[in-house]
Motif scaffolding. Structure first.
Motif, PDB file in Angstrom:
ATOM      1  N   THR A 148     -33.498  27.058  26.071  1.00  8.04           N
ATOM      2  CA  THR A 148     -34.751  27.372  26.774  1.00  8.04           C
ATOM      3  C   THR A 148     -35.941  26.824  26.001  1.00  8.04           C
ATOM      4  OG1 THR A 148     -34.945  29.416  25.543  1.00  8.04           O
ATOM      5  CG2 THR A 148     -33.837  29.580  27.678  1.00  8.04           C
ATOM      6  N   PRO A 149     -37.075  26.685  26.697  1.00  8.80           N
ATOM      7  CA  PRO A 149     -38.272  26.231  25.979  1.00  8.80           C
ATOM      8  C   PRO A 149     -38.682  27.215  24.881  1.00  8.80           C
ATOM      9  CG  PRO A 149     -38.654  26.292  28.370  1.00  8.80           C
ATOM     10  CD  PRO A 149     -37.284  26.826  28.132  1.00  8.80           C
ATOM     11  N   GLU A 150     -38.346  28.491  25.059  1.00  8.30           N
ATOM     12  CA  GLU A 150     -38.699  29.480  24.021  1.00  8.30           C
ATOM     13  C   GLU A 150     -37.964  29.153  22.720  1.00  8.30           C
ATOM     14  OE1 GLU A 150     -37.793  30.381  27.162  1.00  8.30           O
ATOM     15  OE2 GLU A 150     -39.826  30.937  27.804  1.00  8.30           O
ATOM     16  N   SER A 151     -36.710  28.704  22.854  1.00  5.62           N
ATOM     17  CA  SER A 151     -35.966  28.335  21.631  1.00  5.62           C
ATOM     18  C   SER A 151     -36.630  27.143  20.973  1.00  5.62           C
ATOM     19  CB  SER A 151     -34.516  27.967  21.973  1.00  5.62           C
ATOM     20  OG  SER A 151     -33.882  29.044  22.596  1.00  5.62           O
ATOM     21  N   LEU A 152     -37.069  26.189  21.799  1.00  9.39           N
ATOM     22  CA  LEU A 152     -37.763  25.016  21.239  1.00  9.39           C
ATOM     23  C   LEU A 152     -39.038  25.461  20.518  1.00  9.39           C
ATOM     24  CD1 LEU A 152     -37.609  22.296  24.052  1.00  9.39           C
ATOM     25  CD2 LEU A 152     -36.740  22.085  21.722  1.00  9.39           C
ATOM     26  N   ALA A 153     -39.752  26.410  21.150  1.00  9.13           N
ATOM     27  CA  ALA A 153     -41.026  26.869  20.571  1.00  9.13           C
ATOM     28  C   ALA A 153     -40.796  27.591  19.250  1.00  9.13           C
ATOM     29  CB  ALA A 153     -41.750  27.765  21.563  1.00  9.13           C
ATOM     30  N   SER A 154     -39.573  28.119  19.048  1.00 10.34           N
ATOM     31  CA  SER A 154     -39.322  28.855  17.807  1.00 10.34           C
ATOM     32  C   SER A 154     -39.034  27.925  16.622  1.00 10.34           C
ATOM     33  CB  SER A 154     -38.149  29.828  17.998  1.00 10.34           C
ATOM     34  OG  SER A 154     -36.932  29.092  18.048  1.00 10.34           O
ATOM     35  N   LEU A 155     -38.869  26.629  16.875  1.00  8.01           N
ATOM     36  CA  LEU A 155     -38.626  25.691  15.774  1.00  8.01           C
ATOM     37  C   LEU A 155     -39.905  25.503  14.974  1.00  8.01           C
ATOM     38  CD1 LEU A 155     -36.736  22.874  17.713  1.00  8.01           C
ATOM     39  CD2 LEU A 155     -35.727  24.442  16.065  1.00  8.01           C
ATOM     40  N   PRO A 156     -39.786  25.213  13.684  1.00  6.82           N
ATOM     41  CA  PRO A 156     -41.024  24.948  12.928  1.00  6.82           C
ATOM     42  C   PRO A 156     -41.686  23.684  13.455  1.00  6.82           C
ATOM     43  CG  PRO A 156     -39.070  24.447  11.617  1.00  6.82           C
ATOM     44  CD  PRO A 156     -38.581  25.087  12.878  1.00  6.82           C
ATOM     45  N   PRO A 157     -43.032  23.614  13.441  1.00  9.37           N
ATOM     46  CA  PRO A 157     -43.682  22.381  13.910  1.00  9.37           C
ATOM     47  C   PRO A 157     -43.286  21.205  13.020  1.00  9.37           C
ATOM     48  CG  PRO A 157     -45.285  23.883  12.918  1.00  9.37           C
ATOM     49  CD  PRO A 157     -44.005  24.617  12.981  1.00  9.37           C
ATOM     50  N   PHE A 158     -43.250  20.023  13.591  1.00  6.68           N
ATOM     51  CA  PHE A 158     -42.894  18.787  12.872  1.00  6.68           C
ATOM     52  C   PHE A 158     -41.576  18.943  12.110  1.00  6.68           C
ATOM     53  CE2 PHE A 158     -47.596  19.227  13.024  1.00  6.68           C
ATOM     54  CZ  PHE A 158     -47.814  18.280  14.012  1.00  6.68           C
ATOM     55  N   ALA A 159     -40.569  19.440  12.838  1.00  3.12           N
ATOM     56  CA  ALA A 159     -39.257  19.691  12.223  1.00  3.12           C
ATOM     57  C   ALA A 159     -38.570  18.368  11.880  1.00  3.12           C
ATOM     58  CB  ALA A 159     -38.410  20.493  13.206  1.00  3.12           C
ATOM     59  N   SER A 160     -37.525  18.446  11.068  1.00  2.91           N
ATOM     60  CA  SER A 160     -36.795  17.228  10.668  1.00  2.91           C
ATOM     61  C   SER A 160     -36.131  16.592  11.875  1.00  2.91           C
ATOM     62  CB  SER A 160     -35.703  17.555   9.668  1.00  2.91           C
ATOM     63  OG  SER A 160     -36.264  18.105   8.554  1.00  2.91           O
ATOM     64  N   ILE A 161     -36.016  15.267  11.818  1.00  2.00           N
ATOM     65  CA  ILE A 161     -35.463  14.507  12.940  1.00  2.00           C
ATOM     66  C   ILE A 161     -33.977  14.264  12.708  1.00  2.00           C
ATOM     67  CG2 ILE A 161     -35.626  12.338  14.197  1.00  2.00           C
ATOM     68  CD1 ILE A 161     -38.514  12.116  13.078  1.00  2.00           C
ATOM     69  N   THR A 162     -33.202  14.364  13.799  1.00  2.00           N
ATOM     70  CA  THR A 162     -31.764  14.095  13.696  1.00  2.00           C
ATOM     71  C   THR A 162     -31.522  12.613  13.919  1.00  2.00           C
ATOM     72  OG1 THR A 162     -31.439  16.198  14.776  1.00  2.00           O
ATOM     73  CG2 THR A 162     -29.508  14.779  14.629  1.00  2.00           C
ATOM     74  N   PHE A 163     -30.719  12.009  13.060  1.00  2.00           N
ATOM     75  CA  PHE A 163     -30.334  10.612  13.257  1.00  2.00           C
ATOM     76  C   PHE A 163     -29.094  10.583  14.143  1.00  2.00           C
ATOM     77  CE2 PHE A 163     -32.962  10.509   9.553  1.00  2.00           C
ATOM     78  CZ  PHE A 163     -33.580   9.281   9.607  1.00  2.00           C
ATOM     79  N   ASN A 164     -29.031   9.599  15.062  1.00  2.00           N
ATOM     80  CA  ASN A 164     -27.821   9.447  15.875  1.00  2.00           C
ATOM     81  C   ASN A 164     -26.726   8.820  15.017  1.00  2.00           C
ATOM     82  OD1 ASN A 164     -28.270  10.434  18.523  1.00  2.00           O
ATOM     83  ND2 ASN A 164     -29.570   8.671  18.987  1.00  2.00           N
ATOM     84  N   ALA A 165     -25.472   9.166  15.358  1.00  2.00           N
ATOM     85  CA  ALA A 165     -24.351   8.574  14.624  1.00  2.00           C
ATOM     86  C   ALA A 165     -24.374   7.067  14.845  1.00  2.00           C
ATOM     87  CB  ALA A 165     -23.050   9.176  15.134  1.00  2.00           C
ATOM     88  N   GLU A 166     -23.941   6.317  13.826  1.00  2.00           N
ATOM     89  CA  GLU A 166     -24.071   4.865  13.913  1.00  2.00           C
ATOM     90  C   GLU A 166     -23.019   4.177  14.755  1.00  2.00           C
ATOM     91  OE1 GLU A 166     -24.589   2.941  10.139  1.00  2.00           O
ATOM     92  OE2 GLU A 166     -26.438   4.087   9.848  1.00  2.00           O
ATOM     93  N   GLU A 167     -21.900   4.904  15.017  1.00  2.00           N
ATOM     94  CA  GLU A 167     -20.787   4.163  15.636  1.00  2.00           C
ATOM     95  C   GLU A 167     -21.022   3.710  17.072  1.00  2.00           C
ATOM     96  OE1 GLU A 167     -19.400   8.516  16.065  1.00  2.00           O
ATOM     97  OE2 GLU A 167     -20.428   7.316  14.576  1.00  2.00           O
ATOM     98  N   SER A 168     -22.045   4.294  17.766  1.00  2.00           N
ATOM     99  CA  SER A 168     -22.239   3.904  19.161  1.00  2.00           C
ATOM    100  C   SER A 168     -22.660   2.435  19.271  1.00  2.00           C
ATOM    101  CB  SER A 168     -23.283   4.809  19.823  1.00  2.00           C
ATOM    102  OG  SER A 168     -24.391   4.914  19.007  1.00  2.00           O
ATOM    103  N   THR A 169     -21.971   1.707  20.118  1.00  2.00           N
ATOM    104  CA  THR A 169     -22.246   0.265  20.232  1.00  2.00           C
ATOM    105  C   THR A 169     -22.323  -0.139  21.706  1.00  2.00           C
ATOM    106  OG1 THR A 169     -19.891  -0.048  20.096  1.00  2.00           O
ATOM    107  CG2 THR A 169     -21.156  -0.561  18.087  1.00  2.00           C
TER     108      THR A 169
END
Ligand SMILES: Nc1ncnc2c1ncn2[C@@H]1O[C@H](COP(=O)(O)OP(=O)(O)O)[C@@H](O)[C@H]1O
Ligand SMILES: C[C@@](O)(CCOP(=O)(O)OP(=O)(O)O)CC(=O)O
Length: 508
Positions: A148-169
């Motif tokens: 839900t958007p409420e869960s998103l709102a509970s994240l700290p602002p400017f949170a760390s970014i997730t990197f996508n796995a490299e194997e996708s081609t």
């Protein structure tokens, strides 16, 4: 004194692919997701001997990517040289810095001393992208929180970014970071260029909001930000896109027709030895022929974005496949583009007519839109029982039909080009969404694929759509339309977020 500038992310509502070719237009909505750049001196004092130095220091910090890079900036060639780095390079910001400093040299030909002093103090640049630019589905699921958007709102602002796995081609190659498709690189480049140009005294962005409020036509300073940001973005990306993302990051929501790619030829063809100031001189003097006109959603309509959770798609490989198809089947592709263009124009006309109807008959408009917000579209016509309502419903249903035509042609284009522009999973979600109460339309923004989908909802129906999406495993994002382009901020956004969080706790 620190300078903080911000630029918005975007949603390309119509014009995906077509907008790459003039004179096709795209409708781009800017959003409340903003990218911030903070520029301040690295050192308070300038050592007396430093005037003879040929280099200055630049520090770039992106805490969300856990990256800090130190550079030397050659004061003669205006090129950056990394000296230490805690991660890979950031070509967008590096080009933004080089071109902005070169623009300062090219434009400020009289007051070179002040510029030199500012540069010798070193540049400390911090970049911060709102959470909305990135996908946090995995973290939300991992924490066992509801989608839900409420869960998103509970994240700290400017949170760390997730990197996508490299194997996708291949053609479904995933981008470096788990992004939502709001144009983080364009907003980031624009924010850095704007902050630096203001910091170095090339432009003055402090009266922007007042000028915009007073509808002043003179946006010369913004035009400089646009040219430098667009050049830096294209060269960093290694390709010339349509530029709708940089244009909306600078000027906000708009109807956009691209610039002729030749305006960038001197930057593209510049050799290592070409002075950057010469390149900047050329691009500033080039005939920028892009067109933008005001556009925003009619009143009482809300832009919603829903993340279906597939990690995003890589736009360049999709564009390559469409171009290949155009070459291999010119007749069929031309016909599909013609129909798509018709659909795009029709949608724009219906939305503009609705804005005009709202202006002329606000009370009737408000009353009817609120009534429709409680009903699925198939019931709207029955609800119209006076002439103004009949006019409004005609436009609402016309906008839906245009969207269906756009979606049909986009699917056809994807099938013909062999890429998932509106893949089956997204089609099902969009159909389900368009059948929900109060939903005007739903589509895939920009190049399509597996990025977040958008919907335009009436009145307060966005709350129900958000809930319905959550039960379909789709995460409604906190993104909304916000027509403002580049802006100068009074404070560090991290301090603002903390103040907002504190005041919302106090209000509860
Ligand atoms: N906070 C950040 N710090 C550093 N680089 C970033 C940041 N956010 C985005 N980027 C860069 O921008 C790229 C994504 O840009 P882009 O392809 O324009 O994505 P989108 O337009 O879909 O948001 C990332 O791969 C990364 O290189
Ligand atoms: C295909 C396009 O016309 C639209 C792409 O729009 P997106 O919004 O999908 O873009 P990214 O942020 O780069 O993923 C290419 C273009 O106009 O440059």
């Amino acid at each position: 004194m620190a300078v903080v500038a911000s630029a918005p992310g975007k949603v390309l509502m119509t014009g995906g692919y077509l907008v790459l070719e003039r004179p096709n237009a795209g409708i781009v909505l800017s959003t409340n997701a903003r990218f911030y750049a903070i520029v301040k001196p690295l050192y308070d004092e300038i050592k007396p001997e430093s005037w003879a130095w040929g280099w200055t220091d630049v520090k770039l910090t992106s805490s969300q990517m856990a990256r800090e890079t130190l550079y030397k900036l050659s004061l003669k060639h205006l090129k950056l040289q990394p000296v230490s780095s805690s991660g890979s390079r950031n070509p967008f910001v590096e080009h933004a810095v080089q071109y902005a400093v070169a623009a300062a040299h090219a434009i400020l030909d009289k007051d070179k001393d002040t510029l030199q002093r500012l540069l010798l103090q070193g540049l400390d640049i911090t970049i911060l992208g709102c959470n909305e630019f990135y996908s946090y589905r995995n973290q939300i699921e991992a924490r066992g929180l509801p989608l839900t958007p409420e869960s998103l709102a509970s994240l700290p602002p400017f949170a760390s970014i997730t990197f996508n796995a490299e194997e996708s081609t291949g053609q479904n190659r995933k981008p470096e970071v788990a992004k939502t498709g709001l144009g983080s690189s364009a907003a980031m480049t624009t924010a850095v260029v704007a902050a630096l140009l203001h910091y170095l005294g090339v432009v003055n962005l402090s009266s922007l909001d007042e000028d915009q409020l007073q509808g002043k036509k003179d946006v010369a300073d913004l035009d400089v930000v646009h040219v430098i940001a667009q050049t830096a973005h294209c060269i960093a990306q290694g390709k010339v896109g349509s530029g709708f993302d940089v244009s909306s990051a600078v000027y906000g929501s708009q109807h956009y027709i691209r610039f002729s790619p030749e305006v960038l030829s001197s930057a593209q063809n510049a050799g290592m030895a070409t002075p950057l100031t010469e390149v900047i001189d050329d691009v500033l003097k080039a005939k920028w022929d892009h067109e933008r006109t005001k556009f925003s959603l009619p009143p009482l309509m809300t832009l919603l974005l829903g993340e279906p959770g597939c990690g995003g798609s890589s736009t360049p490989s999709m564009v390559g496949a469409v171009k290949k198809w155009q070459r291999s089947d010119p007749q069929d592709s031309l016909e599909t583009w013609r129909r798509l263009s018709e659909g795009n124009s029709a949608l724009e006309v219906h939305l503009n007519t609705l804005s005009k109807l709202a202006e002329r008959h606000y009370n009737a408009y408000e009353c009817f839109i609120n009534a429709c917000s409680l009903l699925p579209a198939e019931k709207w016509l029955e609800r119209a029982n006076e002439p103004t309502q009949a006019e409004i419903v005609k436009e609402l249903l016309g906008a839906r039909d245009a969207m269906l035509q756009i979606r049909y042609q986009m699917r056809k284009m994807g099938e013909a080009a062999g890429i998932p522009i509106e893949p089956e999973s997204q089609s099902q979600l969009l159909d389900a969404t368009m059948n929900m109460e109060g939903v005007l339309l739903a589509g895939i923004p920009g190049a399509g694929g597996f990025d977040a989908v958008f919907a335009v909802t009436l009145g307060a129906s966005n709350k129900n759509v958000t809930q319905a999406w959550s039960s379909l495993n789709v995460l409604a994002m906190l993104v909304r339309e916000d027509p403002h382009g580049v802006s100068l901020e009074n404070n560090d956004p991290r301090a603002k977020e903390i103040t907002t969080a504190v005041s919302s706790i106090q209000l509860e």
